[in-house]
Design an enzyme around this catalytic site. Sequence first.
Site, PDB file in Angstrom:
ATOM      1  N   ARG A  45      -6.167  -5.487  -8.086  1.00 29.53           N
ATOM      2  CA  ARG A  45      -5.609  -4.877  -7.052  1.00 29.53           C
ATOM      3  C   ARG A  45      -5.158  -3.417  -7.366  1.00 29.53           C
ATOM      4  NH1 ARG A  45      -2.201  -3.467 -10.149  1.00 29.53           N
ATOM      5  NH2 ARG A  45      -1.063  -2.638  -8.532  1.00 29.53           N
ATOM      6  N   GLY A  46      -4.642  -2.826  -6.430  1.00 27.21           N
ATOM      7  CA  GLY A  46      -4.434  -1.324  -6.695  1.00 27.21           C
ATOM      8  C   GLY A  46      -5.418  -0.300  -6.009  1.00 27.21           C
ATOM      9  N   ALA A  47      -5.198   0.688  -5.348  1.00 29.56           N
ATOM     10  CA  ALA A  47      -5.914   1.304  -4.391  1.00 29.56           C
ATOM     11  C   ALA A  47      -7.447   1.720  -5.088  1.00 29.56           C
ATOM     12  CB  ALA A  47      -5.272   2.395  -3.708  1.00 29.56           C
ATOM     13  N   ARG A  88      -9.414  -5.828   2.610  1.00 27.84           N
ATOM     14  CA  ARG A  88      -7.987  -5.338   2.665  1.00 27.84           C
ATOM     15  C   ARG A  88      -8.009  -4.192   3.278  1.00 27.84           C
ATOM     16  NH1 ARG A  88      -4.474  -5.475  -2.911  1.00 27.84           N
ATOM     17  NH2 ARG A  88      -2.961  -5.821  -0.953  1.00 27.84           N
ATOM     18  N   GLN A 197       4.325  -6.865  -9.087  1.00 30.38           N
ATOM     19  CA  GLN A 197       3.475  -6.125  -9.979  1.00 30.38           C
ATOM     20  C   GLN A 197       4.360  -5.358 -10.873  1.00 30.38           C
ATOM     21  OE1 GLN A 197       3.387  -6.466  -6.336  1.00 30.38           O
ATOM     22  NE2 GLN A 197       1.503  -6.141  -5.698  1.00 30.38           N
ATOM     23  N   ASP A 238      -1.519   4.227  -1.703  1.00 35.58           N
ATOM     24  CA  ASP A 238      -2.581   3.534  -1.180  1.00 35.58           C
ATOM     25  C   ASP A 238      -3.307   4.314   0.031  1.00 35.58           C
ATOM     26  OD1 ASP A 238      -0.795   1.202  -2.137  1.00 35.58           O
ATOM     27  OD2 ASP A 238      -2.920   0.502  -2.130  1.00 35.58           O
ATOM     28  N   ASN A 248       2.441   3.039   0.473  1.00 36.95           N
ATOM     29  CA  ASN A 248       2.379   2.545  -0.915  1.00 36.95           C
ATOM     30  C   ASN A 248       3.125   1.217  -0.956  1.00 36.95           C
ATOM     31  OD1 ASN A 248       1.763   2.848  -3.698  1.00 36.95           O
ATOM     32  ND2 ASN A 248       3.819   2.813  -4.213  1.00 36.95           N
ATOM     33  N   LYS A 249       3.160   0.496  -1.934  1.00 34.41           N
ATOM     34  CA  LYS A 249       3.667  -1.009  -1.779  1.00 34.41           C
ATOM     35  C   LYS A 249       5.197  -0.934  -1.095  1.00 34.41           C
ATOM     36  CE  LYS A 249       2.305  -3.854  -3.245  1.00 34.41           C
ATOM     37  NZ  LYS A 249       1.507  -4.559  -2.213  1.00 34.41           N
TER      38      LYS A 249
HETATM   39  O1  MRU Z   1      -1.124  -4.789  -3.181  1.00 33.55           O
HETATM   40  P1  MRU Z   1      -1.521  -4.209  -4.293  1.00 33.55           P
HETATM   41  O2  MRU Z   1      -1.064  -4.570  -5.701  1.00 33.55           O
HETATM   42  O3  MRU Z   1      -2.791  -3.620  -4.331  1.00 33.55           O
HETATM   43  O4  MRU Z   1      -0.627  -2.708  -3.988  1.00 33.55           O
HETATM   44  C1  MRU Z   1      -0.740  -1.643  -5.012  1.00 33.55           C
HETATM   45  C2  MRU Z   1       0.053  -0.510  -4.762  1.00 33.55           C
HETATM   46  O5  MRU Z   1       0.762  -0.298  -3.897  1.00 33.55           O
HETATM   47  C3  MRU Z   1      -0.183   0.621  -5.924  1.00 33.55           C
HETATM   48  O6  MRU Z   1       1.101   1.507  -5.902  1.00 33.55           O
HETATM   49  C4  MRU Z   1      -1.231   1.654  -5.027  1.00 33.55           C
HETATM   50  O7  MRU Z   1      -2.315   0.982  -4.759  1.00 33.55           O
HETATM   51  C5  MRU Z   1      -1.445   2.487  -6.189  1.00 33.55           C
HETATM   52  S1  MRU Z   1      -2.564   2.222  -7.650  1.00 33.55           S
HETATM   53  C6  MRU Z   1      -2.885   3.570  -8.384  1.00 33.55           C
END
Ligand code: MRU
Length: 344
Positions: A45-47, A88, A197, A238, A248-249
Site C-alpha cells: 500500500r502507499g501511493a 484502488r 499504518q 495520494d 491523503n490518509k
Molecule cells: O491506504 P494506504 O495505506 O495505501 O494509504 C497511504 C497513504 O495515505 C499515504 O500517506 C500516501 O499514499 C502517501 S505514501 C508515500
Amino acid sequence: MLPTIAWQDSDIVMIDQRKLPAAEIYVTCRSVNDVAKAIKTMVIRGAPAIGVCAAMGLALGAERSKATGTKQFTTEFQRNSELLAATRPTAVNLFWAIERMKQSFASGALAGESVDQLKARLRAEADRIHDDDIASCRAIGAHGATVVPAEACILTHCNAGALATAGYGTALGVIRGAVAAGRKVRVLADETRPFLQGARLTAWELVKDGIDTTVITDNMAGAIMRAGDVDLVVVGADRIAANGDTANKIGTYTVAVLAKEHGIPFYVAAPWSTIDLATPDGDAIPIEERAAREVTHVGATQLAPDGAHVRNPSFDVTPHKYITAIITERGIFKAPFTDTLSQG
Ligand code: MRU
C-alpha cells in the site's frame, strides 16, 4: 534499505504490510491476478508503491503471456491494465504508472516490435519506474531537509515511508533527509486508525533506522500541539489536485486544521507522479470507502456491536489553504499552487 518490492527471477516478492511489525513475511506474486489481489488487500500500500507494483505487475503479466501474435498480446495487456486500474481508486500514482506502461507499449507496437521485444520493453520500463521512484524520494528528502530546523519535533500521519514507495519514502524521506543533514529530529507518529499504518509501519521503519519515535493515538495530536511540542508536520499524499488540494490518509485534514490553529507549518511531500493537474480540485478526487470490518475489529477482536452502522472513508482531502508547501523532487512549491504547480 527496506525491500518493499523486488523481482525474484520473474516473480514479484513483497513484504506483507498487513502483518508488520509482528511478523516479517514475504508474499510472492506469480501472476497479474496475484498482483491485483496484493494491492486490493493491502499486502502492499502507499501511493507510489502501488504505482510501482502495478507497473511490475504489467511486466509480469506480459512475461507470462502465451500469446504468439501481437494482436492477442495487446488484448491481454489491455485486460491486465484494466484489472490493475480497478484495484484502488484514490492514489493517482496507480493510474500514472499504468499510463506510462501503456505509452511504452504503444511506442513499441508502433515500431513493429515482436512479442518478445515488447516483453523486454515492459520489464525495462517497470524497472525504470521503480528506480525513478527511489531517486525521487531521495531528492524529496534533500529538498525537505531545508525546511527542518536544527532541532525539531516532526509529526507525521499514516506511513509515507520506504514501505509506501519503492524505497526511502516521501514524508519519511524528508525526515531521513533531515537526519542525514545533521538535524536533531524527534518524530511523533499518529497511530492512524483504522489500519494503523502509523503505529505499525512508520514506527517500525523509524525505530529500525534509530530515529527517536513516539507513537500517539490520533486524538492526542491537538493537545500535544497546544503544549508546544510540534515544530512541523509532514505527510505524504495520494493525489494532489491542480489547485493544491491534497487527498491523503483519513485524519490528515484534522491534523492540517490543528496545525493551522497552532501556527505550525504543514508540509506535503510527494513525487511528481502524485500531482494530477487534470483534476481541478479536491472535490473531484474519488475517495475509497473500505470494508466496515477495518473499523469494527482490531485483528480478530470485535470492538463495535453487531448492528451499528459504520463509515470507513480511507482518505480525506486537505484544502490547499492549510498547506504551507508541497515538497517534490522538482523542488518546494508554495501558494498559489494553481500557478506554481502548472509551471513545475
Ligand atoms: O491506504 P494506504 O495505506 O495505501 O494509504 C497511504 C497513504 O495515505 C499515504 O500517506 C500516501 O499514499 C502517501 S505514501 C508515500
